[in-house]
Each structure stands twice: as structure tokens, then as C-alpha cells.
Design an enzyme around this catalytic site. Structure first.
Site, PDB file in Angstrom:
ATOM      1  N   TRP A 103     -48.505 124.250  27.867  1.00  0.00           N
ATOM      2  CA  TRP A 103     -47.578 125.656  28.166  1.00  0.00           C
ATOM      3  C   TRP A 103     -46.671 125.369  28.917  1.00  0.00           C
ATOM      4  CZ3 TRP A 103     -49.609 129.557  26.695  1.00  0.00           C
ATOM      5  CH2 TRP A 103     -50.804 129.882  26.373  1.00  0.00           C
ATOM      6  N   ASP A 172     -44.980 127.087  36.933  1.00  0.00           N
ATOM      7  CA  ASP A 172     -46.011 127.678  36.042  1.00  0.00           C
ATOM      8  C   ASP A 172     -47.680 127.778  37.618  1.00  0.00           C
ATOM      9  OD1 ASP A 172     -48.102 128.924  35.262  1.00  0.00           O
ATOM     10  OD2 ASP A 172     -47.190 128.078  33.268  1.00  0.00           O
ATOM     11  N   LYS A 196     -56.104 134.477  35.415  1.00  0.00           N
ATOM     12  CA  LYS A 196     -57.509 133.298  35.797  1.00  0.00           C
ATOM     13  C   LYS A 196     -58.111 133.353  37.501  1.00  0.00           C
ATOM     14  CE  LYS A 196     -54.807 131.298  32.634  1.00  0.00           C
ATOM     15  NZ  LYS A 196     -55.470 131.151  31.027  1.00  0.00           N
TER      16      LYS A 196
HETATM   17  C1  LIG Z   1     -50.564 127.566  32.762  1.00  0.00           C
HETATM   18  C2  LIG Z   1     -50.652 128.814  31.491  1.00  0.00           C
HETATM   19  N1  LIG Z   1     -49.304 129.140  31.622  1.00  0.00           N
HETATM   20  C3  LIG Z   1     -48.991 130.332  30.278  1.00  0.00           C
HETATM   21  C4  LIG Z   1     -50.078 131.012  29.744  1.00  0.00           C
HETATM   22  C5  LIG Z   1     -50.022 131.907  29.785  1.00  0.00           C
HETATM   23  O1  LIG Z   1     -50.287 133.657  30.160  1.00  0.00           O
HETATM   24  P1  LIG Z   1     -50.012 134.359  29.461  1.00  0.00           P
HETATM   25  O2  LIG Z   1     -51.063 134.412  28.714  1.00  0.00           O
HETATM   26  O3  LIG Z   1     -49.903 135.588  31.118  1.00  0.00           O
HETATM   27  O4  LIG Z   1     -47.972 134.820  29.332  1.00  0.00           O
HETATM   28  C6  LIG Z   1     -51.284 130.317  30.242  1.00  0.00           C
HETATM   29  C7  LIG Z   1     -52.612 130.788  29.932  1.00  0.00           C
HETATM   30  O5  LIG Z   1     -53.599 130.680  28.833  1.00  0.00           O
HETATM   31  C8  LIG Z   1     -51.386 129.108  30.898  1.00  0.00           C
HETATM   32  O6  LIG Z   1     -53.001 128.662  31.511  1.00  0.00           O
END
Ligand SMILES: Cc1ncc(COP(=O)(O)O)c(C=O)c1O
Length: 361
Positions: A103, A172, A196
């Protein structure tokens, strides 16, 4: 109704049962409106109360001062990867990132696409992102320092956040928001995909400090400016009403049933020790994250062979334990034990793991 199972999915993920029951009980007639919350106008008093309550609960739970704005923005956490450099990157100044996995890597890529001077000041890529780096220095010149507090795929988590030397932290927190208390003062912006720890998918929660709003260049599209959402209480356009409604109920459960983030943290620590203590004494299951970097939200582990891993996931489901397959990019097994997975869910998992080891080990 069929039997509910323990849900260890990484996201969308388990929601607290009392929240689901509350949704069910008021689904057809929302607070005397005669219609469902799915049908109510976002310009109505009913929805106004919902979004205002969600904002106030977020502020209370995280102890945010009046200088913070709480926003709900569609496009998930992934849209934030590009909105952040677009809005917060200062002219002629670099943007700094710490790379701890998939991520963070995606966030870095989006900043590069924006043509920013991206500096990766620390990374754990040398060991397959299995640990949280330390010993790096933060340069005061940076527009901001971005990091990912919990790495959902690799199962690592920052135990203590980086010292930012006055540089605004941008984080994040998709997979550990509301799992523990922290001091928000050094943060310029915090974001989290809802699916989550705080609700269903369809919106990101964004917390932004007032002074950050002044950085936005005028020539950005309206829907990509944080100020658009701050000025209109996240209702410049039609928001993800049902997601925000559910988030509000999850936050109410956190405040009123759990008793706040200190209590939530205690429960999460307890869950973590139950499963990690078991893994540590077992020669059969192997944790994949470095001990001091292990996540209390996503527990990643391997079995002696891929065949056994497949069998483990299959048999677990038969016993009412779902979502234990590791992320497709890394394989292995992963138990996501977010806030809504209680101690009893973790105990049931450990009992199953013991029995599986006894039969197959
Ligand atoms: C730490 C983290 N950041 C970003 C994301 C991406 O999220 P989204 O699907 O809401 O764009 C995730 C998805 O699993 C994640 O675990």
C-alpha cells in the site's frame, strides 16, 4: 437464518453483531420517517443528524481538537494516494514516504505520477517488508511524511509512530484506525478506507488539520480538493449515505459498548497475545513478520507446505472460521482480527489451529 461464522477476512471485514442487529431493526422505518435509511435524502434532517454524529464521535474517540475536519470521501483509500500529493505537496519542496509494503508502494507511485519530488526515506523492502524500519532521519524540508500504520498484507504495524520533527505526518490507517488511542497533534492528515475497522466499503474517512486545507492549489478539480468536502460537510455531492450511517453505528458501539479506544486497545492486545503466544510455541505454524513489528490486526503465518495451507483454510471454513487465506500476492494464511473480532473468535481460531496441528503435524 443460517449459522453465522467467525469472519477473519481482511476487508470488507467483520462488523460488530449489535451493529448489524441495529441496522436490521430499523431498516424498514428509519426513526419514524416511514422509509428506510437506504431511501432517505442526504439533504434530510435524518441524514444530517447521522453525519454530524459520525463526525462528533470520530472527534471524541480520537480526542481531536477543533482544528481538525472529519470528511467522508468516496474512492476508497486508493483515491487518497493521489489526492494527498495533489493537495498537500508544497511548490518546490519534496514529499517524503516510508515504504513498508504494497500500500505504501502504491501511494509512492501515485505521488510520482503527480510529478512530485518523491523521497523514500526508509524502506523494509530488503527483507520482503517483514519489519517496520527505524533509525531514519526526517528532513524538515519535506512537504509531509507519509507512512502506513498497519500493513494489511504483510502483517506488520508501527508500535510507535515516527518522530516527525515538525513535518506534518500523513498516515494511511486503513487497517488499524480506531484500534488504539494516539496523539493526533503531529498529523496533518489521516485516512482510512472504511471497510476494515469502521464500516462497509464505499467511503474513506479523512481527518485533515485546518492549516493543510490552505495548501490546495486552485486549479485542482473541485471533487479532488479537500476544501470542497470540508466546506460542505462532505455533501458537495451525494455521499455514501449507508456507509456513513453504518460507520456512525460502529463508532457508537465503540464508545458505548466497548468504552473507548483505551479499552479497545486492551482487548486487541489480549487477542494478539492469545494468537501470537500460541504461534510462538508451535513448531508447525511460522509467523512471517518480525516479532517487534507484528500487527495486532492482521496475523500472517505459514504452514509447512502450500498443500497444508490450502487444507487448513478449507477445513477451517467447515468449522465456521472464514477468510483465513493470505493475500493473493504473498500466499500463506492470514487472520484479520479487527475490532469486531472478539476474544472468543481468536480463542476459537487457536483451538482449531491446535487441533489441525495435532492431526497434521
Ligand atoms: C493499508 C491499506 N491501504 C489502502 C488500501 C486500499 O483501500 P481501498 O480499497 O479502500 O482503496 C488497503 C486495502 O486493503 C489497505 O489495507
Amino acid at each position: 437464518m443460517g449459522k453465522r461464522i467467525y469472519n477473519f477476512n481482511a476487508g470488507p471485514a467483520a462488523l460488530p453483531l449489535p451493529v448489524l442487529e441495529e441496522i436490521q431493526s430499523e431498516l424498514l422505518d428509519y426513526k419514524g420517517s416511514g422509509i428506510s435509511i437506504l431511501e432517505v435524502s442526504h439533504r434530510s434532517k435524518w441524514f444530517d443528524d447521522v453525519i454530524n454524529e459520525a463526525v462528533e464521535r470520530t472527534k471524541r474517540l480520537l480526542g481531536l481538537g477543533d482544528d481538525f475536519h472529519v470528511l467522508f470521501i468516496q474512492g476508497g483509500a486508493s483515491l487518497q494516494f493521489c489526492m494527498i500529493p495533489m493537495n498537500l505537496g508544497l511548490k518546490g519542496r519534496p514529499v517524503d514516504y516510508i515504504n513498508t509494503g504494497t500500500w505504501s508502494t502504491k501511494a509512492i507511485k501515485e505521488a510520482e505520477i503527480q510529478g512530485k519530488d518523491v523521497r523514500v526515506i526508509a524502506s523494509s523492502e530488503d527483507k520482503g517488508f517483514s519489519y517496520i524500519p527505524d533509525g531514519f532521519t526526517v528532513d524538515k524540508d519535506a512537504s509531509y511524511l507519509h507512512f502506513t500504520s498497519n500493513n494489511t498484507i504483510k502483517g506488520t504495524q508501527w508500535a510507535r509512530f515516527p518522530e516527525a520533527e515538525g513535518v506534518p505526518l500523513v498516515c494511511d490507517m486503513s487497517s488499524d484506525i480506531m484500534s488504539r488511542p494516539f496523539d493526533a497533534a503531529p498529523f496533518g492528515l489521516i485516512y482510512a478506507g472504511a471497510q476494515k475497522n469502521i464500516g462497509p466499503s464505499g467511503s474513506a474517512l479523512v481527518i485533515i488539520r485546518g492549516d493543510m486545507l490552505e495548501r490546495t492549489p486552485h486549479n485542482l478539480p473541485t471533487m479532488l480538493k479537500y476544501a470542497t468536502f470540508a466546506d460542505k460537510n462532505s455533501m458537495f455531492n451525494t455521499p455514501a449515505c449507508v456507509v456513513i450511517y453504518t460507520i456512525n453505528l460502529v463508532l457508537k458501539w465503540l464508545e458505548e459498548t466497548i468504552g473507548g479506544l483505551e479499552k479497545m486497545d486492551e482487548i486487541n492486545q489480549k487477542k494478539g497475545s492469545i494468537i501470537y503466544d500460541f504461534i510462538d510455541q508451535s513448531g508447525f505454524y511460522q509467523g512471517t513478520a518480525a516479532r517487534e513489528s507484528r500487527s495486532l490486526m492482521n496475523v500472517t503465518f505459514r504452514l509447512p507446505s502450500e498443500d497444508l495451507e490450502k487444507k487448513f483454510v478449507r477445513e477451517a471454513l467447515k468449522e465456521g472460521l472464514g477468510g483465513l487465506k493470505g493475500h493473493r500476492s504473498v500466499g500463506g494464511c492470514r487472520a484479520s482480527i479487527y475490532n469486531a473480532s472478539g476474544v472468543e473468535a481468536v480463542k476459537a481460531l487457536v483451538e482449531f489451529m491446535k487441533e489441525f496441528e495435532r492431526k497434521e503435524g
